[in-house]
Design an enzyme around this catalytic site. Sequence first.
Site, PDB file in Angstrom:
ATOM      1  N   MET A  81       0.818  -1.215   0.000  1.00 43.17           N
ATOM      2  CA  MET A  81       0.000   0.000   0.000  1.00 43.17           C
ATOM      3  C   MET A  81       0.861   1.279   0.000  1.00 43.17           C
ATOM      4  O   MET A  81       2.054   1.239   0.268  1.00 43.17           O
ATOM      5  CB  MET A  81      -0.898   0.016   1.244  1.00 43.17           C
ATOM      6  CG  MET A  81      -1.893  -1.118   1.297  1.00 43.17           C
ATOM      7  SD  MET A  81      -2.787  -1.203   2.857  1.00 43.17           S
ATOM      8  CE  MET A  81      -3.794   0.268   2.821  1.00 43.17           C
ATOM      9  N   HIS A  82       0.206   2.397  -0.255  1.00 39.64           N
ATOM     10  CA  HIS A  82       0.685   3.766   0.001  1.00 39.64           C
ATOM     11  C   HIS A  82       1.809   4.306  -0.894  1.00 39.64           C
ATOM     12  O   HIS A  82       2.062   5.497  -0.880  1.00 39.64           O
ATOM     13  CB  HIS A  82       1.172   3.944   1.451  1.00 39.64           C
ATOM     14  CG  HIS A  82       0.284   3.348   2.499  1.00 39.64           C
ATOM     15  ND1 HIS A  82      -0.992   3.780   2.724  1.00 39.64           N
ATOM     16  CD2 HIS A  82       0.509   2.353   3.400  1.00 39.64           C
ATOM     17  CE1 HIS A  82      -1.518   3.075   3.735  1.00 39.64           C
ATOM     18  NE2 HIS A  82      -0.639   2.200   4.146  1.00 39.64           N
ATOM     19  N   ASP A 239      -2.903  -4.800  -0.157  1.00 39.31           N
ATOM     20  CA  ASP A 239      -2.485  -6.149   0.276  1.00 39.31           C
ATOM     21  C   ASP A 239      -3.191  -6.598   1.548  1.00 39.31           C
ATOM     22  O   ASP A 239      -3.510  -7.785   1.703  1.00 39.31           O
ATOM     23  CB  ASP A 239      -0.960  -6.264   0.410  1.00 39.31           C
ATOM     24  CG  ASP A 239      -0.318  -5.261   1.332  1.00 39.31           C
ATOM     25  OD1 ASP A 239      -1.020  -4.429   1.938  1.00 39.31           O
ATOM     26  OD2 ASP A 239       0.920  -5.302   1.451  1.00 39.31           O
TER      27      ASP A 239
HETATM   28  O1  5SP Z   1       1.866   0.097   5.025  1.00 44.01           O
HETATM   29  C1  5SP Z   1       1.254  -0.949   5.094  1.00 44.01           C
HETATM   30  C2  5SP Z   1      -0.180  -0.961   5.465  1.00 44.01           C
HETATM   31  O2  5SP Z   1      -0.685   0.280   5.861  1.00 44.01           O
HETATM   32  C3  5SP Z   1       1.964  -2.236   4.748  1.00 44.01           C
HETATM   33  O3  5SP Z   1       1.257  -3.351   5.179  1.00 44.01           O
HETATM   34  C4  5SP Z   1       2.219  -2.305   3.275  1.00 44.01           C
HETATM   35  O4  5SP Z   1       0.983  -2.494   2.621  1.00 44.01           O
HETATM   36  C5  5SP Z   1       3.261  -3.345   2.882  1.00 44.01           C
HETATM   37  O5  5SP Z   1       3.037  -4.612   3.290  1.00 44.01           O
HETATM   38  P1  5SP Z   1       4.025  -5.888   3.208  1.00 44.01           P
HETATM   39  O6  5SP Z   1       4.883  -5.737   1.997  1.00 44.01           O
HETATM   40  O7  5SP Z   1       4.756  -5.967   4.477  1.00 44.01           O
HETATM   41  O8  5SP Z   1       3.055  -7.053   3.070  1.00 44.01           O
END
Ligand code: 5SP
EC number: 2.7.1.17
Length: 500
Positions: A81-82, A239
Amino acid sequence: MSYVLGVDLGTSAVKVSAVDRHGKIVAQESYAYDLHQPAPGYSEQNPEDWVSGTTVAIVRLILNDHIRSEDIDGISYSGQMHGLVLLDENNQVLRPAILWNDTRTSEQRTEIMRAMGDDFVNITRNEPLEGFTLPKLLWVKEHEPDIFNQATTFLLPKDYLRYRMTGKLGMDYSDASGTVMIDVIGHQWSEVICDRFGIPRSMCPPLLESVDYVGNISTSYAAFSGLDNHTKVFAGGADNACGAIGAGILKSNMVLSSIGTSGVVLKFEDDPTVNYHGQLQFENHAIPNAYYSMGVTLAAGYSLNWFKKTFAPDEDFSDFVSTASSAPVGSHGLLFAPYIVGERAPYADADIRGSFIGLDGTQKRSDFVRAILEGIVFSFRDILDLFKEQGSQFDTAVSIGGGAKSAVWLQIQADIFNTKVVSLKNEQGPGMGAAMLAAVGLGWFDTLADCAKEFVHFDKVYRPITENVRNYQKLHEIYRQIYGKTADLSHQLLNFRRDL
Ligand SMILES: O=C(CO)[C@@H](O)[C@H](O)COP(=O)(O)O
Ligand SMILES: Nc1ncnc2c1ncn2[C@@H]1O[C@H](COP(=O)(O)OP(=O)(O)O)[C@@H](O)[C@H]1O
């Protein structure tokens, strides 16, 4: 045969799973890529690496695993995300993507709250934390105005990948809520926020539901990858939303415990009016008109990776993790706080850093490994306690992510949460969630809940062990004090590094 592909665009790698109509993963390929950290707190990736990595994985599915492209009827995505991807008027990438775990944006976070305060939280249902997309956009606007002025669109990681595979621009609600630029309940880009911070409304891509059909694989991407352009592409989701769907978290009595690079404790929200005042994230779900909330431990699996890379680079990962079972509950009095890249929940502090407390000359490396596993779960317990303070009750935690490969870690979760923990038969939470979005998009099932009945199967159950629960309860009381007692020291040390 008929398959869907679930593309899980993670932080360390992309994993592509081919799934049949019964939810069986018939083949899976992955490809790892680099994370660039050019300065403390910076975290970037090259969007082209996501496209190449995904393409390599797809080519391997076709050539090595003999999945015929004419059998691949649908594709969807789960994305980290983000992360900010900026495109110019020709949809060319303008700079490396600034990722979710990049914390260079503390000033922008303060600026946003100074300008809008609670109004911001009321619209977005979140605080503008460093990792989210709006502070990143404002950082580029302030520090790289030439790039910002050339930007005509911004996207999130999996939206860029989808664009390259279809030629269509868009962003689904579940990922868009992580930009903190949408009115979460109103389901639209917030004009108030765009206007207040000088973000042209035209930079915001069209909003989509996660199960929406966006188009077919383009002819050029088909030629590049070996896919067929009859394959339908569906929007996909964040995700964590996909992880929740893929783990069958469709009711509020279950909580998701995800140990990936980051760690996530996530709850399906029955009540959209619940207010965590920004201390937890509140997001649109990949299920139409549904919501979820979550707390994120920034360095979960990342803490373990860091330790292994630094002190046991040549060992097999599973062997290394299993050494934790030769240390007792509480790791001979060693506690680890996993704040090694700053923290998000329950302490939104980009400048806090991690610690080992209680070092003793008798401790062995296995104590350190166990202390890391325990410290990450103590951090999850802090988040669980925030849910409980709002009256939530859980009877099951579903564990997903790389961390769920370890039996000792699963038992530690059951003991620290004092809740039954289950793992999944196909440990592919987010990737399976992505495949389920494609399966529903194609009409194989009417709803994601129907699809979950066929696709999601629980595996082993880990029950809390009474004596461990009692000891972990005592240790958690000590762990909870670490943040307050180390914050000032951590901040001084970080300033020392910055002044060098
Ligand atoms: O920043 C967040 C949720 O707000 C993280 O969960 C990212 O979405 C990345 O996730 P992973 O690569 O660790 O699964
Ligand atoms: N065998 C294992 N046992 C326990 N943890 C593991 C194992 N293999 C990997 N991990 C952890 O899982 C994390 C990766 O999880 P994953 O869900 O694949 O992450 P992401 O989607 O963020 O790239 C790693 O950071 C690592 O700490």
